[in-house]
Write a protein that holds these residues in place. Structure first.
Motif, PDB file in Angstrom:
ATOM      1  N   ASN A 184       3.767  -4.065   0.480  1.00  0.00           N
ATOM      2  CA  ASN A 184       3.396  -4.377   1.867  1.00  0.00           C
ATOM      3  C   ASN A 184       4.290  -3.659   2.867  1.00  0.00           C
ATOM      4  O   ASN A 184       4.097  -3.791   4.069  1.00  0.00           O
ATOM      5  N   PHE A 242      -6.593  -1.646  -2.788  1.00  0.00           N
ATOM      6  CA  PHE A 242      -7.732  -2.517  -2.536  1.00  0.00           C
ATOM      7  C   PHE A 242      -8.609  -2.695  -3.772  1.00  0.00           C
ATOM      8  O   PHE A 242      -9.785  -3.005  -3.663  1.00  0.00           O
ATOM      9  N   LYS A 246      -7.188  -6.644  -3.464  1.00  0.00           N
ATOM     10  CA  LYS A 246      -7.228  -7.380  -2.201  1.00  0.00           C
ATOM     11  C   LYS A 246      -7.876  -6.517  -1.142  1.00  0.00           C
ATOM     12  O   LYS A 246      -8.082  -5.319  -1.345  1.00  0.00           O
ATOM     13  N   LYS A 247      -8.194  -7.117  -0.014  1.00  0.00           N
ATOM     14  CA  LYS A 247      -8.818  -6.379   1.078  1.00  0.00           C
ATOM     15  C   LYS A 247      -7.761  -5.950   2.097  1.00  0.00           C
ATOM     16  O   LYS A 247      -6.683  -6.530   2.161  1.00  0.00           O
ATOM     17  N   SER A 254      -5.786  -5.473   5.692  1.00  0.00           N
ATOM     18  CA  SER A 254      -5.443  -6.446   6.733  1.00  0.00           C
ATOM     19  C   SER A 254      -6.400  -6.332   7.918  1.00  0.00           C
ATOM     20  O   SER A 254      -7.057  -5.298   8.106  1.00  0.00           O
ATOM     21  N   MET A 270     -12.448  -3.706  -4.282  1.00  0.00           N
ATOM     22  CA  MET A 270     -12.763  -4.857  -3.432  1.00  0.00           C
ATOM     23  C   MET A 270     -13.665  -4.470  -2.259  1.00  0.00           C
ATOM     24  O   MET A 270     -14.171  -5.351  -1.555  1.00  0.00           O
ATOM     25  N   SER A 305     -13.357 -11.134   8.537  1.00  0.00           N
ATOM     26  CA  SER A 305     -13.375 -11.637   7.159  1.00  0.00           C
ATOM     27  C   SER A 305     -14.793 -11.682   6.582  1.00  0.00           C
ATOM     28  O   SER A 305     -14.969 -11.776   5.384  1.00  0.00           O
TER      29      SER A 305
END
Length: 155
Positions: free
Chosen positions: A17, A83, A86-87, A89, A129, A153
């Motif tokens: 991150n 990704f 996860k997607k 931000s 993702m 989202s």
């Protein structure tokens, strides 16, 4: 002046991150990527950090080094992150939508000219993702003001 026909979106595939521009630049240097007029080795024209900060590595009129065989007529946009699990931000989505809306308008490109790196290549890039249409949907959402409603989202 280059004849830009598409924008290719990537992910760095790095799970960290932390900011990734310098790390990507050093890695691309070890691969022998050409140095940009701005002094970077990063093959993408821009990299969007997790924070949404857009880091410019190459002028858009410069040839990139981000998708072999497609350098001459494309702009490369990288997103920090992996990704496959996860997607991106919300900040990355906003920055990407804004950037892609500006680039497609400037170069007179249809949204269909936006594609993930995996099209025609043996890679999952820009991540499992995300659908092939994700970056185009983000661009359309930005243009419509969808981001102002915090509906990211849903995409």
């Amino acid at each position: 002046m280059r004849d830009i026909k598409k924008i290719i979106v990537h992910h760095t595939a790095d799970v960290s991150n932390a900011p990734q521009f310098d790390k990507v630049n050093e890695y691309h240097k070890t691969l022998g990527f050409p140095r940009s007029l701005l002094g970077y080795y990063c093959g993408y024209h821009v990299l969007i950090e997790h924070s949404g900060e857009i880091r410019v590595a190459r002028f858009f009129e410069e040839i990139g080094a981000h998708d072999k065989g497609e350098y001459m007529d494309s702009i490369g946009v990288g997103l920090a992150g992996n990704f496959d699990g996860k997607k991106p931000s919300l900040e990355q989505g906003r920055a990407l939508g804004s950037l892609l809306a500006m680039l497609t308008a400037h170069y007179g490109l249809p949204d269909g000219a936006i594609e993930p790196h995996r099209i025609g290549d043996n890679t999952s890039c820009y991540g499992k993702m995300l659908s092939d249409a994700w970056a185009r949907e983000i661009t359309a959402a930005f243009r419509s003001g969808f981001f102002g409603n915090n509906n990211f989202s849903k995409i």
